[in-house]
Scaffold this active site. Sequence first.
Site, PDB file in Angstrom:
ATOM      1  N   GLY A  73       0.761  -1.259  -0.064  1.00 27.85           N
ATOM      2  CA  GLY A  73      -0.013  -0.119  -0.132  1.00 27.85           C
ATOM      3  C   GLY A  73       0.962   1.125   0.055  1.00 27.85           C
ATOM      4  N   ASP A 133       0.536  -0.756  13.044  1.00 26.48           N
ATOM      5  CA  ASP A 133       0.905  -2.196  12.521  1.00 26.48           C
ATOM      6  C   ASP A 133       1.148  -3.349  13.784  1.00 26.48           C
ATOM      7  OD1 ASP A 133       0.459  -1.027  10.069  1.00 26.48           O
ATOM      8  OD2 ASP A 133       2.634  -0.574   9.780  1.00 26.48           O
TER       9      ASP A 133
END
Length: 437
Positions: A93, A314
Amino acid sequence: MLEVRPCSRLEGTASVPGDKSVSHRAAIVGALAQGETTVHGFLESEDCLATLHCLSQLGVSIERLGPGAYNICGRGGLGFEEPSDVLDCGNSGTTMRLLAGLLASQPFFSVLTGDASLRTRPMARVIRPLESMGARICGRQSNTKAPLAILGTSPLRGISYMSPTASAQVKSAILLAGLAAEGKVSIQEPALSRNHTELMLEHLGVPVVTKGSRITMEGGVVPKGSTIQVPGDISSAAFPMVAAAIIPNSDVVLQNVGVNPTRRGIIEVLLAMGADMTVSPMDQAGEPRASIHIRGSSLRGIRVEGPIIPTLIDELPAIAVAAAYAQGTTVIKDAGELRVKECDRIAAMTQELSRLGVDIIEKPDGWVIQGHGGAGIKGGRANGFGDHRVIMALAVLGLGASSPLSIGGAGATEISFPGFTHLFGRLGASMEVSCSD
Ligand code: S3P
């Protein structure tokens, strides 16, 4: 398959590979700069190599000097070449959204695509602001998904943008486009996301002002090539940190870990959970780094919510594993963004942790996890959903389980953490990739 055996102790000193976010930016900002940029500690993972490959297709000359060391010949802002084929961002991404920002100002046609996961991820968040700056971008599903076809415009217009999500990828796309814009570029985020682009632009001579969570830059400035040192990735360090915290009597030192304040939420969370951890700052220029010493500890459940979320987004799969081995309730909220990562990480972790004996309830924006000190956590088979961070979090869960665990899709660890099983092997764990996947 990744085969993980329960482990009684982790011990030793290790260094995690380079930071993924900083490596992408070093390559892209280096390519935009005037003159040469030398990068040390570049993460040679599939995501970051996809960025290098796309930049080569845009005419950027990149020389590998040795492991993690690259020389990038900057194109000086507008000097890229129209690619003769589509640009494949793989699973990344960051590659797609940051390159969309770079390509918005290049007066040619280009197409960004990626793997099946990336083609389901939301792209309107970058398309909208880049179009308001003057670029023309078309994507599938009413301009929301990749492949993205981009017709760049030069010069772009400045923008004052209120971002609905705290996303460093959106902010970075706008700042990279802004380098070739007329007038001021400003972005207001709901909470400050990671600031590596701002720091790197400053390092390469582009003034960027941050006030709270508003970032402002004058457009039309070309960065100057320089030398960039990439710190170790705290998002990779999160796995051995959590593993050492949950496995009794462990004693692990991780060296050269990037501890930028916009990334270090995992440290605050583990300390609040009662982890026995010492963070010793290293005296070096550039992004802040530290050596992290962590020992096996009894963890307790806590609440994780609000503005800390973007600083550990994350790391949440690994934090969910820490919560499973803690005593008491952990509530994780305000993390709806996890649903649009490499997979729906909220659903994936709920499904797999429940299956492996964890008391976990799925919420729209997080989880409620009842920890019983690891009691009842068993091995067996788990699905990694092809998502590197889900696979690595499950592997850490398996180290403390009562029986061996096999996780599907082991190869995906190469997306962000080459050498994952090797590092754990050095610390005394038994993790092996078998060919039956
Ligand atoms: C990244 C930003 C974060 C993070 C991703 C890397 C970056 O995403 O989850 O792994 O390098 O800018 P968002 O910016 O979309 O929140």
